[in-house]
Design a protein around this motif. Structure first.
Motif, PDB file in Angstrom:
ATOM      1  N   MET A 148      27.490  42.644  22.140  1.00  0.00           N
ATOM      2  CA  MET A 148      28.451  42.431  21.745  1.00  0.00           C
ATOM      3  C   MET A 148      28.623  41.745  23.700  1.00  0.00           C
ATOM      4  O   MET A 148      27.894  42.628  24.267  1.00  0.00           O
ATOM      5  N   MET A 149      29.421  40.530  23.896  1.00  0.00           N
ATOM      6  CA  MET A 149      29.907  39.902  25.412  1.00  0.00           C
ATOM      7  C   MET A 149      31.217  40.740  25.234  1.00  0.00           C
ATOM      8  O   MET A 149      31.928  40.024  24.254  1.00  0.00           O
ATOM      9  N   LYS A 150      30.835  40.760  26.782  1.00  0.00           N
ATOM     10  CA  LYS A 150      32.799  41.184  27.131  1.00  0.00           C
ATOM     11  C   LYS A 150      32.444  39.648  28.709  1.00  0.00           C
ATOM     12  O   LYS A 150      32.278  39.426  28.490  1.00  0.00           O
ATOM     13  N   ALA A 151      33.970  39.259  28.325  1.00  0.00           N
ATOM     14  CA  ALA A 151      33.887  38.699  29.386  1.00  0.00           C
ATOM     15  C   ALA A 151      35.694  38.932  30.391  1.00  0.00           C
ATOM     16  O   ALA A 151      36.442  39.603  29.221  1.00  0.00           O
ATOM     17  N   SER A 152      35.853  39.020  31.625  1.00  0.00           N
ATOM     18  CA  SER A 152      37.273  39.458  31.945  1.00  0.00           C
ATOM     19  C   SER A 152      37.570  37.825  33.549  1.00  0.00           C
ATOM     20  O   SER A 152      36.306  37.536  33.895  1.00  0.00           O
ATOM     21  N   PHE A 153      38.618  37.892  33.453  1.00  0.00           N
ATOM     22  CA  PHE A 153      39.022  37.224  34.445  1.00  0.00           C
ATOM     23  C   PHE A 153      40.003  37.863  35.095  1.00  0.00           C
ATOM     24  O   PHE A 153      40.743  38.039  34.652  1.00  0.00           O
ATOM     25  N   LYS A 154      39.876  37.343  36.369  1.00  0.00           N
ATOM     26  CA  LYS A 154      40.817  38.112  36.954  1.00  0.00           C
ATOM     27  C   LYS A 154      41.387  37.118  38.279  1.00  0.00           C
ATOM     28  O   LYS A 154      40.700  36.488  38.927  1.00  0.00           O
ATOM     29  N   ALA A 155      42.738  37.306  38.613  1.00  0.00           N
ATOM     30  CA  ALA A 155      43.440  36.220  39.748  1.00  0.00           C
ATOM     31  C   ALA A 155      44.212  37.409  40.696  1.00  0.00           C
ATOM     32  O   ALA A 155      45.189  37.992  40.343  1.00  0.00           O
ATOM     33  N   LYS A 156      44.330  36.568  41.637  1.00  0.00           N
ATOM     34  CA  LYS A 156      45.230  37.032  42.682  1.00  0.00           C
ATOM     35  C   LYS A 156      45.535  36.619  43.580  1.00  0.00           C
ATOM     36  O   LYS A 156      44.803  35.122  44.149  1.00  0.00           O
ATOM     37  N   PHE A 157      46.795  36.474  43.912  1.00  0.00           N
ATOM     38  CA  PHE A 157      47.640  35.987  44.350  1.00  0.00           C
ATOM     39  C   PHE A 157      48.160  36.363  45.614  1.00  0.00           C
ATOM     40  O   PHE A 157      48.986  37.833  45.479  1.00  0.00           O
ATOM     41  N   GLU A 158      48.316  35.639  46.630  1.00  0.00           N
ATOM     42  CA  GLU A 158      48.259  36.251  48.352  1.00  0.00           C
ATOM     43  C   GLU A 158      49.805  35.098  49.025  1.00  0.00           C
ATOM     44  O   GLU A 158      49.605  34.226  48.082  1.00  0.00           O
ATOM     45  N   PRO A 159      50.716  35.190  49.637  1.00  0.00           N
ATOM     46  CA  PRO A 159      51.364  34.477  50.344  1.00  0.00           C
ATOM     47  C   PRO A 159      50.650  32.783  50.581  1.00  0.00           C
ATOM     48  O   PRO A 159      50.944  32.275  50.611  1.00  0.00           O
ATOM     49  N   GLU A 160      49.699  33.824  51.611  1.00  0.00           N
ATOM     50  CA  GLU A 160      48.639  32.494  52.136  1.00  0.00           C
ATOM     51  C   GLU A 160      47.149  32.072  51.518  1.00  0.00           C
ATOM     52  O   GLU A 160      47.233  31.021  51.609  1.00  0.00           O
ATOM     53  N   LYS A 161      47.418  32.604  50.205  1.00  0.00           N
ATOM     54  CA  LYS A 161      46.495  31.978  49.723  1.00  0.00           C
ATOM     55  C   LYS A 161      46.131  32.956  47.806  1.00  0.00           C
ATOM     56  O   LYS A 161      46.532  33.953  47.636  1.00  0.00           O
ATOM     57  N   ALA A 162      45.228  31.886  46.642  1.00  0.00           N
ATOM     58  CA  ALA A 162      44.960  32.440  46.038  1.00  0.00           C
ATOM     59  C   ALA A 162      43.504  32.399  45.417  1.00  0.00           C
ATOM     60  O   ALA A 162      43.137  31.707  45.948  1.00  0.00           O
TER      61      ALA A 162
END
Length: 213
Positions: free
Chosen positions: A1-15
């Motif tokens: 089985m293959m698993k994938a994850s996507f993570k996004a991080k947002f800050e006022p100065e950068k993403a």
């Protein structure tokens, strides 16, 4: 089985964004992770990391652009019929070695020690779970002779509110997180340094989606 994850991080100065793909290979897991630095301005090795893991036994991480290896070994032994979880971590690049141990006294009480070899960096943590919903964690830093405190509370099943305070830096943090197998996880945090004249909070939002293929 293959698993994938996507993570996004947002800050006022950068993403920032990151993605991970994991594949089960018998008793082992193979992982590859990339960040936005890998694809911005054309494909590159920046932000690329590879890992081999045998759950509960070891993890070997390889940072491709830095040519750096990180070894992590885990084991559990019994002390007075109580499980003592030991984790040994060594980073080849900065020659840093850490030993982490946690003794599970019962379902509500746990004692942990974290020590970095060659330094006075040793931390003791006591974790107390009250009523299965509220967790209190005092942490003593032996090297700095200071205390940190964390308090978290689970509400509505999937929501967790957490507050932290670092006495050495006078940094106060607040966090709300929600984890769901269907909708992924999200975390919103704010921190403020009470020692600064202008007490402007630092905000951060993170979200993670997991997929099975």
């Amino acid at each position: 089985m293959m698993k994938a994850s996507f993570k996004a991080k947002f800050e006022p100065e950068k993403a920032a964004t990151a993605a991970t793909v994991a594949v089960n290979a018998g008793d082992f897991k193979l992982r590859a992770s990339i960040t936005d630095a890998t694809v911005v301005n054309g494909p590159s090795l920046n932000g690329l990391a590879l890992a081999v893991e045998k759950p509960g036994f070891f993890i070997i991480d390889y940072n491709v652009p830095k040519n750096d290896l990180r070894f992590q070994f885990m084991n559990t032994i019994r002390v007075a019929e109580k499980p003592l979880n030991l984790t040994y971590i060594h980073s080849k690049g900065d020659e840093r070695t850490i030993l982490d141990g946690s003794l599970v006294i019962d379902s509500a009480n746990k004692v942990s020690v974290n020590h970095m070899f060659g330094t006075a960096n040793t931390k003791f943590k006591y974790t107390y779970l009250h009523g299965g919903l509220t967790t209190f964690e005092p942490i003593y830093d032996l090297g700095k002779n200071t205390w940190d405190f964390a308090l978290s509370r689970r509400v509505f099943g999937d929501d967790v509110f957490r507050a932290t305070y670092q006495t050495s830096s006078k940094n106060l943090g607040l966090e709300w997180s929600r984890s769901s197998k269907i909708n992924g996880s999200v975390k919103i945090s704010a921190s403020v340094n009470l020692a600064e004249e202008r007490k402007l909070p630092k905000l951060c939002a993170e979200t993670t989606w997991d997929f099975e293929m």
